[in-house]
Scaffold this motif. Structure first.
Motif, short mmCIF file in Angstrom:
data_model
loop_
_atom_site.label_atom_id
_atom_site.label_comp_id
_atom_site.label_asym_id
_atom_site.label_seq_id
_atom_site.Cartn_x
_atom_site.Cartn_y
_atom_site.Cartn_z
N ASN A 22 2.52 -1.44 -7.37
CA ASN A 22 1.36 -0.81 -7.97
C ASN A 22 1.29 0.60 -7.41
O ASN A 22 0.75 0.83 -6.34
N ASN A 23 1.92 1.54 -8.12
CA ASN A 23 2.04 2.92 -7.64
C ASN A 23 2.86 3.00 -6.35
O ASN A 23 2.51 3.73 -5.42
N GLY A 24 3.93 2.23 -6.30
CA GLY A 24 4.82 2.28 -5.16
C GLY A 24 4.52 1.18 -4.16
O GLY A 24 3.49 0.51 -4.23
N PRO A 25 5.41 1.01 -3.19
CA PRO A 25 5.24 -0.05 -2.19
C PRO A 25 4.13 0.27 -1.20
O PRO A 25 3.89 1.43 -0.87
N ASP A 26 3.46 -0.78 -0.74
CA ASP A 26 2.40 -0.59 0.25
C ASP A 26 2.95 -0.05 1.57
O ASP A 26 2.22 0.55 2.35
N ALA A 27 4.23 -0.28 1.84
CA ALA A 27 4.84 0.22 3.07
C ALA A 27 4.84 1.74 3.13
O ALA A 27 4.96 2.33 4.21
#
Length: 414
Positions: A199-204
């Motif tokens: 969702n708009n890129g990884p949370d990392a």
């Protein structure tokens, strides 16, 4: 009686070492195939589920969209945008919601420390975001809390990868970072997690601040989305229906107009993933089952050969008073013994392989999916049942043939 059967069986194994070895190998290989296929299949399914939950744990992401249907004389193409007040209205009016968070978002937010600068997607959220997005802090840090929100504190929570890029081996917690030229204090770093949905890129690679701080800095009045999690997943459909009707009534759009209020439903995705995982396990079991069946045909062939080779012996036993049930029991026992002995060997080897792979603790890339096999006790029990059925079927027909031997004719058999 059983002692005699075991002694005769072991004697026959000793006389036909090569034949016995090949038969046991076939059964062991078939069992090994079933257990390993199911173990890696289950591990794959579990990893896929864990990766999906890494992006959202039983949540629904609600976006404002654009109407695609006329409603009460209003034209299509009207923008629907939600505010913090809308989320509060939803929490008051829709029953069954346990967690909720507004989501503000900003692409290309600049993070700077000393001479290092990087850009990322940054979000302003509520403390409930931690549980819904499984963004748990590593030891020594924390996620944003209610006091951070109430006081609009300039505190920052970082994904694990972006934290390494900025701070290297240093501990980020308590350090200052310039976020779009405004000083922020890092309060925590996310524990590494698997994430397959984005969702708009990884949370990392994400930066998180309190939503009130975000609104105060950038002046946003409309949310990018609303994040909602039911207290009970079974309430999913009723919550979605009530939510759509509530917003449709306020913003004057048709409740059936999905483009006016798009949703990303992780509960629905989780159910689909479970079905895919179950289907994969069934497919792999069928493949392994046919491998076992081929081995069972080999056992049956061996038993027919044994009957032919021991025709004279069978005739002698019947001539001195052995009943047909004794002959049938003898050959069925031998067939079952071969099946279970080969199966035990196969289960032992496959268990060793599975725990050996897990002990390697492989990480990254395909290893995240295939490096964590899981032995299913149900699958092992079913495999043992299949081995019993194979042994029984492979032995019963040769046993019946042996029991029909004519003692007089068999004594002439060379």
């Amino acid at each position: 009686m059983w002692r005699t059967l075991v002694r005769e069986f072991l004697s026959d194994l000793n006389k036909q070492k090569l034949r016995s070895f090949l038969t046991l190998t076939a059964i062991a290989w078939g069992t090994l195939s079933v257990v390993l296929l199911l173990a890696f299949g289950r591990g794959l399914g579990t990893s896929m589920m864990r990766g999906m939950l890494g992006a959202g744990n039983q949540v629904m992401i609600v976006y404002g969209g654009q109407t695609s249907m006329t409603y009460e004389g209003l034209d299509i193409g009207r923008q629907v945008r939600f505010t913090e007040e809308d989320l509060k209205l939803v929490e008051r009016s829709v029953q069954g919601i346990q967690y909720a968070s507004p989501q503000y978002g900003r692409y290309g937010a600049q993070l700077k420390r000393n001479d290092f600068t990087t850009n990322t997607y940054m979000e302003g959220v509520d403390p409930d975001f931690e549980i819904m997005r499984t963004m748990y802090p590593a030891a020594g840090g924390r996620f944003i809390n209610e006091r951070d929100v109430d006081e609009m504190r300039r505190v920052l929570f970082l994904g694990d990868e972006i934290a390494v890029r900025i701070f290297g081996e240093e501990d980020p917690v308590g350090q200052q970072v310039m976020l779009d030229n405004t000083p922020f204090t890092v309060i925590g770093v996310m524990k590494p997690k698997m994430q397959t949905s984005m969702n708009n890129g990884p949370d990392a690679d994400r930066a998180i601040i309190p939503y009130t701080t975000f609104r105060n800095m950038y002046g946003n009045r409309t949310l990018r989305s609303m994040l909602i999690r039911p207290g009970d997943p079974s309430l999913q459909e009723s919550i979605k229906t009530d939510l759509v009707n509530l917003m449709a009534s306020k913003y004057k759009f048709d409740p059936s107009d999905e483009q006016a209020m798009p949703m990303w439903d992780f509960i629905e995705q989780e159910e689909m993933s479970r079905k895919v995982s179950t289907g994969l396990e069934i497919f792999l079991f069928v493949v392994g089952f046919f491998t076992l069946m081929i081995a069972g045909v080999g056992v049956a062939n061996i038993m027919f050969v044994v009957v032919k080779e021991r025709t004279r012996e069978i005739g002698v036993k019947m001539a001195v008073g052995a009943r047909k049930v004794h002959i049938v029991t003898q050959f069925i026992f031998e067939s079952l013994f071969i099946s279970f002995l080969g199966g035990l060997i196969g289960i032992g080897i496959s268990t060793g392989i599975v725990y050996g792979v897990r002990a390697l603790n492989l990480q990254g890339g395909a290893s995240d999916f295939l490096g964590h096999p899981e032995i299913s006790h149900i699958a092992v029990a079913v495999t043992i049942g299949v081995l019993g059925a194979i042994g029984l079927l492979a032995g019963i027909f040769p046993a019946i043939k042996a029991s029909r031997v004519d003692p007089v004719e068999s004594l002439r058999y060379e």
